[in-house]
Design a protein around this motif. Structure first.
Motif, mmCIF file in Angstrom:
data_model
loop_
_atom_site.group_PDB
_atom_site.id
_atom_site.type_symbol
_atom_site.label_atom_id
_atom_site.label_comp_id
_atom_site.label_asym_id
_atom_site.label_seq_id
_atom_site.Cartn_x
_atom_site.Cartn_y
_atom_site.Cartn_z
ATOM 1 N N GLY A 102 32.283 -36.733 0.941
ATOM 2 C CA GLY A 102 31.979 -37.688 1.781
ATOM 3 C C GLY A 102 31.112 -38.599 1.459
ATOM 4 O O GLY A 102 31.228 -39.726 1.666
ATOM 5 N N LYS A 103 30.487 -38.347 0.479
ATOM 6 C CA LYS A 103 29.703 -39.603 -0.070
ATOM 7 C C LYS A 103 30.495 -40.369 -1.134
ATOM 8 O O LYS A 103 29.999 -41.483 -1.124
ATOM 9 N N ILE A 104 31.726 -40.107 -1.372
ATOM 10 C CA ILE A 104 32.643 -41.069 -2.248
ATOM 11 C C ILE A 104 33.302 -41.835 -1.113
ATOM 12 O O ILE A 104 33.502 -43.135 -1.250
ATOM 13 N N GLU A 105 33.778 -40.891 -0.101
ATOM 14 C CA GLU A 105 34.857 -41.978 0.879
ATOM 15 C C GLU A 105 34.502 -40.753 2.032
ATOM 16 O O GLU A 105 34.755 -39.565 2.154
ATOM 17 N N ARG A 106 34.339 -41.853 3.175
ATOM 18 C CA ARG A 106 34.190 -40.941 4.497
ATOM 19 C C ARG A 106 35.334 -40.077 4.844
ATOM 20 O O ARG A 106 36.517 -40.469 4.776
ATOM 21 N N GLY A 107 35.264 -38.715 5.184
ATOM 22 C CA GLY A 107 36.248 -37.754 5.522
ATOM 23 C C GLY A 107 36.918 -37.198 4.384
ATOM 24 O O GLY A 107 37.878 -36.167 4.353
ATOM 25 N N LEU A 108 36.646 -37.480 3.104
ATOM 26 C CA LEU A 108 37.317 -37.132 2.000
ATOM 27 C C LEU A 108 36.720 -35.599 1.509
ATOM 28 O O LEU A 108 35.582 -35.383 1.642
ATOM 29 N N TYR A 109 37.998 -34.716 1.310
ATOM 30 C CA TYR A 109 37.683 -33.243 0.989
ATOM 31 C C TYR A 109 38.588 -32.782 0.255
ATOM 32 O O TYR A 109 39.805 -33.469 0.146
ATOM 33 N N ALA A 110 38.468 -31.675 -0.439
ATOM 34 C CA ALA A 110 39.783 -30.833 -1.076
ATOM 35 C C ALA A 110 39.602 -29.563 -0.792
ATOM 36 O O ALA A 110 38.544 -28.912 -0.568
ATOM 37 N N GLU A 111 40.714 -28.756 -0.242
ATOM 38 C CA GLU A 111 40.790 -27.678 0.284
ATOM 39 C C GLU A 111 40.603 -26.845 -0.932
ATOM 40 O O GLU A 111 41.088 -26.899 -2.086
ATOM 41 N N ILE A 112 39.878 -25.585 -0.562
ATOM 42 C CA ILE A 112 39.995 -24.402 -1.634
ATOM 43 C C ILE A 112 39.959 -23.154 -1.015
ATOM 44 O O ILE A 112 39.149 -22.924 -0.080
ATOM 45 N N ASP A 113 40.562 -22.183 -1.705
ATOM 46 C CA ASP A 113 40.761 -20.845 -1.185
ATOM 47 C C ASP A 113 40.874 -19.935 -2.465
ATOM 48 O O ASP A 113 40.885 -20.505 -3.103
ATOM 49 N N ALA A 114 40.874 -18.646 -2.158
ATOM 50 C CA ALA A 114 40.915 -17.818 -3.250
ATOM 51 C C ALA A 114 42.366 -18.072 -3.982
ATOM 52 O O ALA A 114 42.030 -17.848 -5.334
ATOM 53 N N ALA A 115 43.369 -18.465 -3.603
ATOM 54 C CA ALA A 115 44.651 -18.381 -4.222
ATOM 55 C C ALA A 115 44.677 -19.748 -5.178
ATOM 56 O O ALA A 115 44.837 -19.679 -6.187
ATOM 57 N N SER A 116 43.893 -20.741 -4.433
ATOM 58 C CA SER A 116 43.646 -22.075 -5.416
ATOM 59 C C SER A 116 42.899 -21.779 -6.562
ATOM 60 O O SER A 116 42.897 -22.361 -7.758
ATOM 61 N N MET A 117 41.766 -20.854 -6.255
ATOM 62 C CA MET A 117 40.937 -20.794 -7.270
ATOM 63 C C MET A 117 41.514 -19.824 -8.301
ATOM 64 O O MET A 117 41.195 -20.005 -9.603
ATOM 65 N N ALA A 118 42.221 -18.975 -8.152
ATOM 66 C CA ALA A 118 42.737 -17.993 -8.978
ATOM 67 C C ALA A 118 43.770 -18.805 -9.760
ATOM 68 O O ALA A 118 43.817 -18.657 -11.079
ATOM 69 N N ALA A 119 44.382 -19.826 -9.052
ATOM 70 C CA ALA A 119 45.434 -20.573 -9.992
ATOM 71 C C ALA A 119 44.710 -21.510 -11.130
ATOM 72 O O ALA A 119 45.081 -21.631 -12.103
ATOM 73 N N ALA A 120 43.598 -22.108 -10.535
ATOM 74 C CA ALA A 120 42.852 -22.698 -11.511
ATOM 75 C C ALA A 120 42.164 -22.119 -12.613
ATOM 76 O O ALA A 120 41.973 -22.666 -13.764
ATOM 77 N N LEU A 121 41.724 -20.908 -12.401
ATOM 78 C CA LEU A 121 40.936 -20.193 -13.303
ATOM 79 C C LEU A 121 41.963 -19.318 -13.916
ATOM 80 O O LEU A 121 41.277 -18.229 -14.534
ATOM 81 N N VAL A 122 42.940 -19.319 -14.017
ATOM 82 C CA VAL A 122 43.930 -18.398 -14.687
ATOM 83 C C VAL A 122 43.647 -18.101 -16.302
ATOM 84 O O VAL A 122 43.870 -16.999 -16.608
ATOM 85 N N ARG A 123 43.349 -19.211 -16.737
ATOM 86 C CA ARG A 123 42.871 -19.191 -18.266
ATOM 87 C C ARG A 123 41.418 -18.487 -18.385
ATOM 88 O O ARG A 123 41.603 -17.760 -19.422
ATOM 89 N N ALA A 124 40.626 -18.673 -17.701
ATOM 90 C CA ALA A 124 39.377 -18.127 -17.863
ATOM 91 C C ALA A 124 39.722 -16.566 -17.425
ATOM 92 O O ALA A 124 38.874 -15.710 -17.930
ATOM 93 N N ARG A 125 40.556 -16.234 -16.710
ATOM 94 C CA ARG A 125 40.589 -14.772 -16.380
ATOM 95 C C ARG A 125 41.289 -14.116 -17.588
ATOM 96 O O ARG A 125 41.058 -12.988 -17.809
ATOM 97 N N ALA A 126 41.934 -14.910 -18.209
ATOM 98 C CA ALA A 126 42.695 -14.229 -19.551
ATOM 99 C C ALA A 126 41.593 -14.311 -20.681
ATOM 100 O O ALA A 126 41.779 -13.371 -21.291
ATOM 101 N N GLU A 127 40.618 -15.077 -20.504
ATOM 102 C CA GLU A 127 39.460 -14.831 -21.700
ATOM 103 C C GLU A 127 38.776 -13.646 -21.400
ATOM 104 O O GLU A 127 38.362 -13.070 -22.213
ATOM 105 N N LEU A 128 38.427 -13.569 -19.987
ATOM 106 C CA LEU A 128 37.683 -12.542 -19.719
ATOM 107 C C LEU A 128 38.474 -10.964 -20.085
ATOM 108 O O LEU A 128 37.734 -10.166 -20.675
ATOM 109 N N ASP A 129 39.577 -11.114 -19.873
ATOM 110 C CA ASP A 129 40.481 -9.833 -20.073
ATOM 111 C C ASP A 129 40.424 -9.541 -21.566
ATOM 112 O O ASP A 129 40.178 -8.264 -21.905
ATOM 113 N N ALA A 130 40.566 -10.560 -22.504
ATOM 114 C CA ALA A 130 40.586 -10.497 -23.851
ATOM 115 C C ALA A 130 39.178 -10.021 -24.267
ATOM 116 O O ALA A 130 38.850 -9.086 -25.087
#
Length: 412
Positions: free
Chosen positions: A320-348
């Motif tokens: 909201g500091k950028i634009e009134r009412g602006l936001y990005a949804e985030i949940d476990a599934a979207s986090m997992a998708a964004a962090l898939v490379r990080a998860r692979a690095e942890l596994d290795a």
């Protein structure tokens, strides 16, 4: 009195100090009553004194004019660490800033204990960097800062090995694994307990931590709202060009945010806005740079990450500091998708730690999770996948390392 060593865990996101005094482990409260001190600094615009810790964060949140910095540890060993830049009314290097932070940590420790500290045992990641030369430079950088801060006898201990000494008797395990996920690195130690003795079998580390999780989430969830992935009209001729990516990567990186607020960046964004196919998004980027809202985005991403990790319904990254009412949804599934490379690095990395120790994963009895970013769900999931037969335990997330450093420094 000067004979007692001080243990310092200088972290990417939080720092801590402790010692063993009269046979007892004593954590020092360097920031009010807290066991940890945010590794953050704030330089007021009008050349006031540097603020650190919670006071630095409060100054940023209050909208005071000045320069806020966090994740300074991540630039150890890089040319940026020794570049002179305008900070707090004069030219300084980040080496000077880190030295000032460590000197203030020492001063507060001495004020609280009534002691004078000359000896220090500092934590260090197993590897600051994958490149050996850069890794060595990072250690030399930190050594130089500790020396300039007033310490004359300086030692280092890998952070997961210190945590192993603090946590070895947590579960009565004989063969255990420390999984230490901090703000900038992920470090691992396989250890064996024989009687009262803790033997480190192998340690391994990668340059991946909570600030990297934040960067990946910001790039995936937030930066498209500011124009990342968009297109530019050509100044001459037909066709479109892809939006340059560098400014978005820097804006998503904690340590680089303060250096975006320059005339060159503002001019570059003005040019992008002139030719952007989607000018509204670039208009948001222009406002972020003009009003210096980069850290507001970073904290919003961090808060959204915590909400989503906890499974909070309707979790979001509030912008909201950028634009009134602006936001990005985030949940476990979207986090997992964004962090898939990080998860692979942890596994290795988990597999590599076992390989270095010559230990089969099935032999590990308990995995002990420490470090603030070990609270992320993907960490526990990675450990479960790698060691399905092992139990999981949690050490003191933010102080296991400094506890172990103090015990090591005292020879306990």
């Amino acid at each position: 009195m000067t004979d007692l060593p001080l243990a310092i865990d200088f972290g990417t996101s939080n720092s801590a100090a402790a010692l063993v005094q009269d046979g007892q482990l004593r954590r020092l409260t360097l920031d009010g009553q807290a066991d940890t001190l945010p590794t953050a600094v704030f330089f007021p615009a009008e050349r006031g004194p540097m603020q650190i810790g919670a006071a630095a964060v409060a100054a940023l949140v209050a909208g005071e004019e000045g320069r806020f910095m966090r994740a300074l540890k991540s630039v150890l060993g890089t040319p940026l660490f020794h570049e002179s830049r305008p900070i707090g009314g004069r030219r300084r290097t980040l080496a000077e800033v880190v030295t000032a932070f460590l000197a203030e940590t020492k001063t507060r420790a001495e004020a609280q204990t009534g002691l004078t500290f000359r000896r220090v045992l500092s934590g260090r990641p197993v590897h600051f960097h994958a490149d050996p030369d850069r890794d060595a430079r990072a250690l030399a950088d930190l050594t130089g800062c500790l020396s300039a801060a007033g310490f004359t006898e300086i030692g280092f201990c890998p952070e997961p090995e210190a945590a192993a000494r603090a946590c070895a008797d947590l579960t009565g395990t004989r063969l255990g694994l420390i999984v230490d996920i901090g703000g900038g690195t992920s470090d691992f130690s396989l250890f064996r307990v024989t009687g009262a003795r803790v033997e480190i079998l192998a340690s391994h580390g990668i340059r991946l931590g909570g600030t990297d999780f934040d960067r990946l989430l910001a790039l995936d969830h937030v930066m498209p709202l500011l124009g990342q992935g968009g297109q530019l009209r050509r100044e001459f001729g037909p066709g479109l060009l892809p939006m340059p990516n560098e400014i978005f990567v820097d804006l998503a990186t904690w340590a680089k945010i303060p250096f975006l607020y320059t005339r060159e960046t503002r001019n570059a964004v003005t040019q992008l806005a002139k030719f952007a196919v989607e000018p509204r998004a670039i208009g948001r980027l222009a406002r972020v740079i003009e009003e210096e809202l980069g850290h507001d985005i970073a904290f919003a991403v961090e808060r959204g990450k915590i909400e989503a990790n906890a499974g909070k319904p309707g979790a979001m990254i509030r912008l909201g500091k950028i634009e009134r009412g602006l936001y990005a949804e985030i949940d476990a599934a979207s986090m997992a998708a964004a962090l898939v490379r990080a998860r692979a690095e942890l596994d290795a990395a988990l597999a590599e730690t076992c390989r270095l120790a010559g230990i089969a994963p099935a032999a590990v009895e308990t995995a002990i999770l420490v470090g603030g970013s070990s609270l992320m769900g993907l960490v526990g999931q990675a450990v479960t996948a790698a060691f399905p037969q092992a139990g999981q335990a949690r050490g003191e997330a933010f102080t296991a390392v400094v506890d172990g450093l103090a015990l090591t420094a005292a020879g306990a």
